[in-house]
Write an enzyme that holds these catalytic residues in place. Structure first.
Site, mmCIF file in Angstrom:
data_model
loop_
_atom_site.group_PDB
_atom_site.id
_atom_site.type_symbol
_atom_site.label_atom_id
_atom_site.label_comp_id
_atom_site.label_asym_id
_atom_site.label_seq_id
_atom_site.Cartn_x
_atom_site.Cartn_y
_atom_site.Cartn_z
ATOM 1 N N ASN A 111 -14.862 -88.732 18.191
ATOM 2 C CA ASN A 111 -16.231 -89.222 18.352
ATOM 3 C C ASN A 111 -16.384 -89.815 19.739
ATOM 4 O OD1 ASN A 111 -18.882 -90.232 17.583
ATOM 5 N ND2 ASN A 111 -17.945 -92.271 17.469
ATOM 6 N N HIS A 113 -18.423 -92.733 21.784
ATOM 7 C CA HIS A 113 -19.209 -93.942 21.540
ATOM 8 C C HIS A 113 -19.610 -94.552 22.879
ATOM 9 C CE1 HIS A 113 -20.685 -97.412 19.422
ATOM 10 N NE2 HIS A 113 -20.039 -98.187 20.272
ATOM 11 N N ASP A 149 -16.711 -96.480 14.209
ATOM 12 C CA ASP A 149 -16.362 -96.714 15.620
ATOM 13 C C ASP A 149 -15.000 -97.376 15.782
ATOM 14 O OD1 ASP A 149 -18.788 -95.572 16.299
ATOM 15 O OD2 ASP A 149 -19.837 -97.489 16.292
HETATM 16 C C1 GAR Z 1 -24.576 -90.568 23.375
HETATM 17 O O1 GAR Z 1 -24.792 -91.609 24.279
HETATM 18 C C2 GAR Z 1 -23.476 -90.917 22.408
HETATM 19 O O2 GAR Z 1 -22.440 -91.663 22.997
HETATM 20 C C3 GAR Z 1 -24.215 -91.730 21.389
HETATM 21 O O3 GAR Z 1 -25.438 -91.082 21.226
HETATM 22 C C4 GAR Z 1 -25.774 -90.407 22.437
HETATM 23 C C5 GAR Z 1 -26.030 -88.967 22.115
HETATM 24 O O4 GAR Z 1 -26.517 -88.284 23.238
HETATM 25 N N1 GAR Z 1 -23.498 -91.809 20.154
HETATM 26 C C6 GAR Z 1 -23.551 -92.838 19.338
HETATM 27 O O5 GAR Z 1 -24.228 -93.833 19.551
HETATM 28 C C7 GAR Z 1 -22.702 -92.696 18.096
HETATM 29 N N2 GAR Z 1 -22.631 -93.914 17.384
HETATM 30 P P1 GAR Z 1 -26.445 -86.716 23.331
HETATM 31 O O6 GAR Z 1 -27.096 -86.173 22.057
HETATM 32 O O7 GAR Z 1 -27.243 -86.391 24.555
HETATM 33 O O8 GAR Z 1 -25.013 -86.325 23.424
#
Ligand code: GAR
Length: 206
Positions: A111, A113, A149
């Site tokens: 994952n 984060h 997480d």
């Molecule tokens: C990213 O910043 C990722 O790290 C976060 O969501 C965004 C997705 O962007 N993930 C989380 O917060 C998971 N808990 P993306 O769809 O452009 O990759």
């Protein structure tokens, strides 16, 4: 010659910029993994278009159609196995996973984060980092365990927090690093260089 690239399934819920970073990395035939399936729990998201443009099969499995988290996860699990997936990447996948699913893919699921774990687990990480006044922030790619997480850390990248930052500018600086960190971490896992010892991931040299 048979391909030895690891088959990757990517789970998404939104715009898919991290999916794009993985697709771009996998476009190099020398990269040790290839994306064989994208699954979104939300219909119509841009990530699905990115998959289509790259010629990668995708599936929409709307979580709302399932009576329980276990039932939804079981459907994803079935689709991943049917596609011969060996590694699962969560890329902006905004659903909690059941313990069973996390255990079934243990050490084969990662994952990304948007914070330097174990700081700022959960949501709104950039806002909370600004409120806490940290001077360094960043992103983490980690192996997924049943706890949110949590799990052994594979790659982290840090960025400075500037006095002029707001949530958006900080998010953009972190996102740039996410796009580097995620392919790096996938490479480590796909090359079999990750050794898990308790809550630590030891990385073997190439
Ligand atoms: C990213 O910043 C990722 O790290 C976060 O969501 C965004 C997705 O962007 N993930 C989380 O917060 C998971 N808990 P993306 O769809 O452009 O990759």
């Amino acid at each position: 010659m048979m391909s030895t690239r690891k088959k990757v399934g990517v789970l998404v819920s939104g715009r898919g910029s991290n999916l794009q970073a993985l697709l771009d990395a996998c476009a190099d035939p020398a990269f040790p993994a290839e994306i064989a399936l994208v699954i979104s729990n939300v219909p119509g998201v841009y990530a699905l278009e990115r998959a289509a443009k790259a010629g990668v099969p995708s599936l929409v499995i709307p979580h709302k159609g399932f009576p329980s988290r276990d039932a939804f996860d079981a459907e994803m699990d079935k689709a991943l196995r049917a596609a011969g997936i060996e590694i699962v990447c969560l890329a902006g996948f905004m659903r909690l996973l059941s313990t069973g699913f996390a255990q079934a893919w243990r050490d084969r699921m990662i994952n990304i984060h948007p914070a330097l774990l174990p700081s700022f687990k959960g949501l709104h990480t950039h806002r909370r980092a600004l409120e806490a006044g940290v001077k360094l922030h960043g992103c983490t790619v980690h192996l997924v365990t049943p706890e949110l997480d949590d799990g052994p850390i594979l790659v982290q990248k840090a960025v400075p927090v500037l006095a002029s930052d707001d949530e958006d500018s900080l998010a953009a600086r972190v996102l740039e690093q996410e796009h580097k960190a995620y392919p790096e971490a996938l490479r480590l896992l796909a090359e079999g260089r990750v050794l898990v010892e308790g809550n630590r991931a030891l990385i073997r040299d190439a």
